[in-house]
Write a protein that holds these residues in place. Sequence first.
Motif, PDB file in Angstrom:
ATOM      1  N   GLY A  67       0.843  -1.054  -0.097  1.00  0.00           N
ATOM      2  CA  GLY A  67       0.006   0.002   0.238  1.00  0.00           C
ATOM      3  C   GLY A  67       0.991   1.420   0.111  1.00  0.00           C
ATOM      4  O   GLY A  67      -0.406   2.251  -1.031  1.00  0.00           O
ATOM      5  N   TRP A  68       1.996   1.521   0.534  1.00  0.00           N
ATOM      6  CA  TRP A  68       2.464   2.438   0.730  1.00  0.00           C
ATOM      7  C   TRP A  68       3.361   2.362  -0.246  1.00  0.00           C
ATOM      8  O   TRP A  68       3.384   3.672  -1.013  1.00  0.00           O
ATOM      9  N   THR A  69       4.247   1.747  -1.261  1.00  0.00           N
ATOM     10  CA  THR A  69       4.779   1.582  -2.567  1.00  0.00           C
ATOM     11  C   THR A  69       3.294   2.136  -3.871  1.00  0.00           C
ATOM     12  O   THR A  69       3.952   2.787  -4.256  1.00  0.00           O
ATOM     13  N   PHE A  70       2.043   1.397  -3.010  1.00  0.00           N
ATOM     14  CA  PHE A  70       1.654   1.411  -4.272  1.00  0.00           C
ATOM     15  C   PHE A  70       1.074   3.206  -4.395  1.00  0.00           C
ATOM     16  O   PHE A  70       0.878   4.138  -5.437  1.00  0.00           O
ATOM     17  N   SER A  71       0.478   3.634  -3.303  1.00  0.00           N
ATOM     18  CA  SER A  71       0.709   5.121  -2.844  1.00  0.00           C
ATOM     19  C   SER A  71       1.442   6.263  -3.257  1.00  0.00           C
ATOM     20  O   SER A  71       1.588   7.148  -3.956  1.00  0.00           O
ATOM     21  N   ALA A  72       2.899   6.128  -3.245  1.00  0.00           N
ATOM     22  CA  ALA A  72       4.289   6.297  -3.322  1.00  0.00           C
ATOM     23  C   ALA A  72       4.410   6.636  -5.517  1.00  0.00           C
ATOM     24  O   ALA A  72       4.633   7.650  -5.073  1.00  0.00           O
ATOM     25  N   TRP A  73       4.331   5.224  -5.537  1.00  0.00           N
ATOM     26  CA  TRP A  73       4.885   5.239  -6.968  1.00  0.00           C
ATOM     27  C   TRP A  73       3.758   4.084  -7.769  1.00  0.00           C
ATOM     28  O   TRP A  73       4.163   4.212  -9.032  1.00  0.00           O
ATOM     29  N   GLY A  74       2.602   4.811  -7.862  1.00  0.00           N
ATOM     30  CA  GLY A  74       1.780   3.147  -8.824  1.00  0.00           C
ATOM     31  C   GLY A  74       1.464   4.801  -9.974  1.00  0.00           C
ATOM     32  O   GLY A  74       1.393   3.952 -10.825  1.00  0.00           O
ATOM     33  N   HIS A  75       2.075   5.784  -9.830  1.00  0.00           N
ATOM     34  CA  HIS A  75       1.658   6.575 -10.823  1.00  0.00           C
ATOM     35  C   HIS A  75       2.586   6.440 -12.271  1.00  0.00           C
ATOM     36  O   HIS A  75       2.423   6.894 -13.090  1.00  0.00           O
ATOM     37  N   LEU A  76       3.643   5.633 -11.254  1.00  0.00           N
ATOM     38  CA  LEU A  76       4.944   5.277 -12.297  1.00  0.00           C
ATOM     39  C   LEU A  76       4.361   3.569 -13.422  1.00  0.00           C
ATOM     40  O   LEU A  76       5.010   4.108 -14.243  1.00  0.00           O
ATOM     41  N   HIS A  77       3.308   3.744 -13.065  1.00  0.00           N
ATOM     42  CA  HIS A  77       2.677   2.310 -13.491  1.00  0.00           C
ATOM     43  C   HIS A  77       1.420   2.044 -13.756  1.00  0.00           C
ATOM     44  O   HIS A  77       0.536   0.946 -12.736  1.00  0.00           O
ATOM     45  N   PRO A  78       0.900   2.554 -14.557  1.00  0.00           N
ATOM     46  CA  PRO A  78      -0.115   2.932 -15.142  1.00  0.00           C
ATOM     47  C   PRO A  78      -0.628   1.770 -15.394  1.00  0.00           C
ATOM     48  O   PRO A  78      -0.728   0.815 -16.252  1.00  0.00           O
TER      49      PRO A  78
END
Length: 158
Positions: free
Chosen positions: A22-33
């Motif tokens: 959840g942390w990493t998805f919130s922080a960097w999820g935008h890099l993986h459309p």
Amino acid sequence: MRSDITLQRLRAEDPNAEVVAGWTFSAWGHLHPGLTLEQAIERTKAKCGQAGVPSIFVAIQNETPVGTASLIADDMSTRRELTPWLASVFVVPEWRGQGIASALVRRVEAEATAGGFGRLYLYTPDQQALYRRLGWQGEENIEYRREHVTVMARQLDQ
């Protein structure tokens, strides 16, 4: 780092794997459309290795996760020749400034060294100063997934 914080290897079956994802998805999820949280959780669990590459580490304070960092084979689709990578260094905002990120980086460096690697790589859009303090050197500044980032490397002691 505070003495009441420990660094542990994250296991796929650990309930904290979903927290870390959840942390990493919130922080960097935008890099993986197109990546969903559920897919991010599965990817995180898949990177919970027993040792070496891949491995995920989590900083724990009284059974509560407060930070994470990973050792993975590759983190940049345009630089697949570089391996392994320090990735997903994250500390919960209220726990920042206490040396947790530095301790997590050192733990990943130790894991890479134990695995026989002589060099470790990372990329960051905004944390160059932290990594320079820890002995990392900038290799190149590039645009990656619509962000300006610095690819950095660290020579590991064998």
